[in-house]
Design a protein around this motif. Structure first.
Motif, PDB file in Angstrom:
ATOM      1  N   ARG A  41      -0.758 -10.652   8.513  1.00 32.77           N
ATOM      2  CA  ARG A  41      -1.665 -10.407   7.461  1.00 32.77           C
ATOM      3  C   ARG A  41      -2.238  -9.418   7.433  1.00 32.77           C
ATOM      4  O   ARG A  41      -2.648  -8.642   6.470  1.00 32.77           O
ATOM      5  CB  ARG A  41      -2.489 -11.859   7.248  1.00 32.77           C
ATOM      6  CG  ARG A  41      -1.796 -12.854   6.655  1.00 32.77           C
ATOM      7  CD  ARG A  41      -2.656 -14.082   6.153  1.00 32.77           C
ATOM      8  NE  ARG A  41      -3.359 -14.617   6.968  1.00 32.77           N
ATOM      9  CZ  ARG A  41      -3.229 -15.431   7.891  1.00 32.77           C
ATOM     10  NH1 ARG A  41      -2.189 -16.325   7.710  1.00 32.77           N
ATOM     11  NH2 ARG A  41      -4.232 -16.188   8.704  1.00 32.77           N
ATOM     12  N   ASP A  69      -0.317  -6.219   6.492  1.00 30.41           N
ATOM     13  CA  ASP A  69       0.020  -6.290   4.843  1.00 30.41           C
ATOM     14  C   ASP A  69      -1.231  -5.794   4.510  1.00 30.41           C
ATOM     15  O   ASP A  69      -1.299  -4.967   3.248  1.00 30.41           O
ATOM     16  CB  ASP A  69      -0.048  -7.730   4.597  1.00 30.41           C
ATOM     17  CG  ASP A  69       0.617  -7.665   3.297  1.00 30.41           C
ATOM     18  OD1 ASP A  69       1.577  -6.958   3.021  1.00 30.41           O
ATOM     19  OD2 ASP A  69       0.451  -8.677   2.438  1.00 30.41           O
ATOM     20  N   ARG A  70      -2.649  -6.159   4.861  1.00 30.27           N
ATOM     21  CA  ARG A  70      -3.947  -5.783   3.980  1.00 30.27           C
ATOM     22  C   ARG A  70      -4.005  -4.086   4.250  1.00 30.27           C
ATOM     23  O   ARG A  70      -4.307  -3.321   3.305  1.00 30.27           O
ATOM     24  CB  ARG A  70      -5.041  -6.508   4.828  1.00 30.27           C
ATOM     25  CG  ARG A  70      -5.488  -7.981   4.042  1.00 30.27           C
ATOM     26  CD  ARG A  70      -6.902  -8.092   4.527  1.00 30.27           C
ATOM     27  NE  ARG A  70      -7.215  -8.112   6.145  1.00 30.27           N
ATOM     28  CZ  ARG A  70      -6.886  -9.080   6.979  1.00 30.27           C
ATOM     29  NH1 ARG A  70      -6.232 -10.081   6.305  1.00 30.27           N
ATOM     30  NH2 ARG A  70      -7.221  -8.934   8.155  1.00 30.27           N
ATOM     31  N   ALA A  75      -1.357  -2.109   4.593  1.00 26.04           N
ATOM     32  CA  ALA A  75      -0.609  -1.423   3.777  1.00 26.04           C
ATOM     33  C   ALA A  75      -0.939  -1.492   2.521  1.00 26.04           C
ATOM     34  O   ALA A  75      -0.893  -0.561   1.796  1.00 26.04           O
ATOM     35  CB  ALA A  75       0.804  -2.048   4.146  1.00 26.04           C
ATOM     36  N   ARG A  76      -1.335  -2.494   1.832  1.00 23.69           N
ATOM     37  CA  ARG A  76      -2.046  -2.782   0.577  1.00 23.69           C
ATOM     38  C   ARG A  76      -3.261  -1.654   0.350  1.00 23.69           C
ATOM     39  O   ARG A  76      -3.190  -1.160  -0.770  1.00 23.69           O
ATOM     40  CB  ARG A  76      -2.432  -4.060   0.156  1.00 23.69           C
ATOM     41  CG  ARG A  76      -1.298  -4.960  -0.009  1.00 23.69           C
ATOM     42  CD  ARG A  76      -1.718  -6.588  -0.116  1.00 23.69           C
ATOM     43  NE  ARG A  76      -0.744  -7.347   0.067  1.00 23.69           N
ATOM     44  CZ  ARG A  76      -0.011  -7.735  -1.204  1.00 23.69           C
ATOM     45  NH1 ARG A  76      -0.664  -7.313  -2.224  1.00 23.69           N
ATOM     46  NH2 ARG A  76       1.032  -8.679  -1.098  1.00 23.69           N
ATOM     47  N   ALA A  77      -3.927  -1.585   1.259  1.00 20.74           N
ATOM     48  CA  ALA A  77      -5.398  -0.752   1.148  1.00 20.74           C
ATOM     49  C   ALA A  77      -4.390   0.951   1.072  1.00 20.74           C
ATOM     50  O   ALA A  77      -5.247   1.572  -0.007  1.00 20.74           O
ATOM     51  CB  ALA A  77      -5.952  -0.767   2.265  1.00 20.74           C
ATOM     52  N   ALA A  87      -1.849   1.750  -0.162  1.00 20.40           N
ATOM     53  CA  ALA A  87      -1.037   1.796  -1.066  1.00 20.40           C
ATOM     54  C   ALA A  87      -1.953   2.163  -2.506  1.00 20.40           C
ATOM     55  O   ALA A  87      -2.071   2.913  -3.239  1.00 20.40           O
ATOM     56  CB  ALA A  87      -0.293   0.626  -1.440  1.00 20.40           C
ATOM     57  N   ARG A  88      -3.064   1.269  -2.113  1.00 23.12           N
ATOM     58  CA  ARG A  88      -4.188   1.500  -3.361  1.00 23.12           C
ATOM     59  C   ARG A  88      -4.891   2.711  -3.228  1.00 23.12           C
ATOM     60  O   ARG A  88      -5.002   3.603  -4.252  1.00 23.12           O
ATOM     61  CB  ARG A  88      -5.273   0.390  -3.189  1.00 23.12           C
ATOM     62  CG  ARG A  88      -5.215  -0.973  -3.668  1.00 23.12           C
ATOM     63  CD  ARG A  88      -6.453  -1.458  -3.893  1.00 23.12           C
ATOM     64  NE  ARG A  88      -7.044  -1.667  -2.726  1.00 23.12           N
ATOM     65  CZ  ARG A  88      -6.901  -2.728  -1.822  1.00 23.12           C
ATOM     66  NH1 ARG A  88      -5.836  -3.440  -2.033  1.00 23.12           N
ATOM     67  NH2 ARG A  88      -7.723  -2.553  -0.583  1.00 23.12           N
ATOM     68  N   ARG A 131      -2.394   5.424  -4.611  1.00 22.80           N
ATOM     69  CA  ARG A 131      -2.125   5.246  -6.244  1.00 22.80           C
ATOM     70  C   ARG A 131      -3.418   5.949  -6.810  1.00 22.80           C
ATOM     71  O   ARG A 131      -3.285   6.581  -7.877  1.00 22.80           O
ATOM     72  CB  ARG A 131      -2.224   3.913  -6.686  1.00 22.80           C
ATOM     73  CG  ARG A 131      -1.740   3.481  -7.809  1.00 22.80           C
ATOM     74  CD  ARG A 131      -1.049   1.941  -8.202  1.00 22.80           C
ATOM     75  NE  ARG A 131      -2.212   1.219  -7.800  1.00 22.80           N
ATOM     76  CZ  ARG A 131      -1.795   0.284  -6.740  1.00 22.80           C
ATOM     77  NH1 ARG A 131      -0.661   0.105  -6.460  1.00 22.80           N
ATOM     78  NH2 ARG A 131      -2.933  -0.648  -6.569  1.00 22.80           N
TER      79      ARG A 131
END
Length: 117
Positions: free
Chosen positions: A18, A21-22, A24-26, A28-29, A32
């Protein structure tokens, strides 16, 4: 005793997953919003293609120029003529390398496009 279907460290592993994953999402944000690609997504192919085109043209001009100089150098200056012929041959070889690099870059870019789809 732990659950029969779970390893002893299952909860820890899930916590680590988890957290990753957090992160990686940060990332990606950030990518973007700012448009700054991560290192693995950056491609040097367009820059290399541009450099190959520029240097290829320069090498063609150099080969032609040195061949003309070697042709114009009279029979009196044999060392000069040999130097000009060697430089023309070097420019011709560099032209072949630049054109081959362009071909390789085109194939690699097409390969990357196939992978992205």
């Amino acid at each position: 005793m732990a659950y029969p279907h779970h390893h002893r460290h299952h909860a820890t592993q899930r916590w680590h997953a988890r957290a990753a994953d957090r992160r990686a999402r940060a990332a990606a944000r950030r990518w973007r919003h700012t448009g700054s690609e991560p290192r693995w997504a950056q491609s040097d192919l367009p820059a290399r293609r541009l450099l190959s085109r520029i240097f290829g043209a320069l090498f063609v001009l150099g080969a032609a120029g040195f061949a003309l100089l070697a042709w114009k150098a009279g029979p009196t200056s044999h060392p000069d003529r040999l130097v000009f012929i060697a430089l023309a041959a070097l420019c011709a070889a560099s032209t072949v390398v630049a054109i081959t690099d362009l071909y390789v870059i085109r194939r690699r870019a097409a390969e990357q496009r196939r992978w992205r789809r």
